[in-house]
Design a protein around this motif. Structure first.
Motif, PDB file in Angstrom:
ATOM      1  N   ALA A 239      74.048 -38.292  67.923  1.00 24.33           N
ATOM      2  CA  ALA A 239      74.840 -38.410  66.495  1.00 24.33           C
ATOM      3  C   ALA A 239      75.528 -37.382  66.019  1.00 24.33           C
ATOM      4  N   HIS A 240      74.797 -36.102  66.516  1.00 23.09           N
ATOM      5  CA  HIS A 240      75.647 -34.726  66.187  1.00 23.09           C
ATOM      6  C   HIS A 240      76.831 -34.559  67.018  1.00 23.09           C
TER       7      HIS A 240
ATOM      8  N   LEU B 175      78.140 -36.450  62.804  1.00 22.28           N
ATOM      9  CA  LEU B 175      77.581 -36.680  61.684  1.00 22.28           C
ATOM     10  C   LEU B 175      76.782 -35.189  61.476  1.00 22.28           C
ATOM     11  N   GLU B 176      76.773 -35.040  60.178  1.00 20.40           N
ATOM     12  CA  GLU B 176      76.134 -33.857  59.464  1.00 20.40           C
ATOM     13  C   GLU B 176      74.516 -34.148  59.590  1.00 20.40           C
ATOM     14  N   ARG B 177      73.784 -33.024  59.295  1.00 14.51           N
ATOM     15  CA  ARG B 177      72.322 -33.204  59.387  1.00 14.51           C
ATOM     16  C   ARG B 177      71.774 -34.370  58.509  1.00 14.51           C
ATOM     17  N   ARG B 178      72.221 -34.087  57.252  1.00 20.53           N
ATOM     18  CA  ARG B 178      71.467 -35.155  56.409  1.00 20.53           C
ATOM     19  C   ARG B 178      71.744 -36.669  56.768  1.00 20.53           C
ATOM     20  N   ARG B 179      73.179 -36.953  57.466  1.00 20.92           N
ATOM     21  CA  ARG B 179      73.416 -38.219  57.631  1.00 20.92           C
ATOM     22  C   ARG B 179      72.604 -38.645  58.856  1.00 20.92           C
ATOM     23  N   VAL B 180      72.463 -37.600  59.735  1.00 23.85           N
ATOM     24  CA  VAL B 180      71.703 -38.229  61.045  1.00 23.85           C
ATOM     25  C   VAL B 180      70.290 -38.598  60.647  1.00 23.85           C
TER      26      VAL B 180
ATOM     27  N   LEU C 298      69.407 -39.861  57.734  1.00 18.84           N
ATOM     28  CA  LEU C 298      69.273 -41.196  57.001  1.00 18.84           C
ATOM     29  C   LEU C 298      69.520 -42.277  57.854  1.00 18.84           C
ATOM     30  N   LEU C 299      70.881 -41.970  58.878  1.00 19.94           N
ATOM     31  CA  LEU C 299      71.227 -43.200  59.682  1.00 19.94           C
ATOM     32  C   LEU C 299      70.353 -43.277  60.909  1.00 19.94           C
TER      33      LEU C 299
END
Length: 216
Positions: A119-120, A124-129, A131-132
């Motif tokens: 994901a990184h 994707l930023e840490r928060r979205r990683v 959440l998703l």
């Protein structure tokens, strides 16, 4: 029946605060800041190390003392008395948060690190990683542990009877005193707790089976 409904209402009211607080604690324990991790560890160690009844008394009387001091600072304009139900929700939420945090930590560690790295790599930023990728899987992994804590929580609600809240155990106690038939009413209370526990186990089994669809 009124006491049984109060017991269930108390347990249900604790769930979002207790499990949600446990997840927050688990995330803070994963922080890179040593002080934050140390404070969270001290919190969980304290409330897991003392009896739940003692935690209830500390929060009930401590919260009332704090409110009284604050009211004195503002000139005694308003006197607020802590409701037994609210005190029970707060106390049990704190205890459940301390225990469930360990379940959440184990669940976080169970998420394959390769998924997070991928994901990184996609930007994707840490928060979205979280959440998703992480959050949708946490419930499935944590469900067995949280289900066990729920069963313990239902039984621990009986502790609020010491605060004169008319829960299931308090109602059975009052009925037994009024009729001098303690065996009858305590047996009925035990049967209700047993039915709730068995029903919870059946629901938990169904949720686990549904959550694990497609997993080998």
């Amino acid at each position: 029946m009124t006491g049984a409904l109060t017991t269930l209402a108390l347990a249900v009211a604790v769930v979002p605060f207790g499990f949600g607080g446990g997840l927050v604690l688990a995330l803070l324990k994963s922080s890179h800041r040593r002080l934050v991790r140390a404070l969270c560890d001290a919190f969980t160690t304290f409330f897991r190390g003392i009896p739940d009844l003692l935690a209830l008394f500390l929060i009930y009387f401590g919260l009332q003392a704090l409110i009284d001091k604050l009211s004195h600072l503002f000139g005694d304009a308003v006197h607020i008395e802590v409701n037994a139900f609210v005190a029970g929700v707060i106390a049990l939420s704190v205890v459940v948060a301390a225990y469930s945090s360990e379940v959440w930590i184990a669940s976080l560690k169970a998420i394959p690190s390769g998924q997070i790295e991928a994901a990184h790599a996609l930007g994707l930023e840490r928060r979205r990683v979280f959440l998703l990728v992480v959050l949708p899987q946490l419930g499935r992994v944590a469900l067995p542990g949280l289900g066990n804590i729920w069963t313990i929580l239902v039984k621990d609600t009986s502790l609020v009877s010491t605060l004169a809240l008319m829960d299931l155990l308090r109602a059975a106690s009052e009925a037994s005193k009024a009729t001098t038939r303690p065996i009858l009413f305590y047996s009925v209370a035990a049967a209700v707790y047993l039915v709730v526990s068995i029903g919870s186990a059946l629901v938990q089994g169904y949720l686990e089976k549904r959550a694990n669809r497609g997993y080998a």
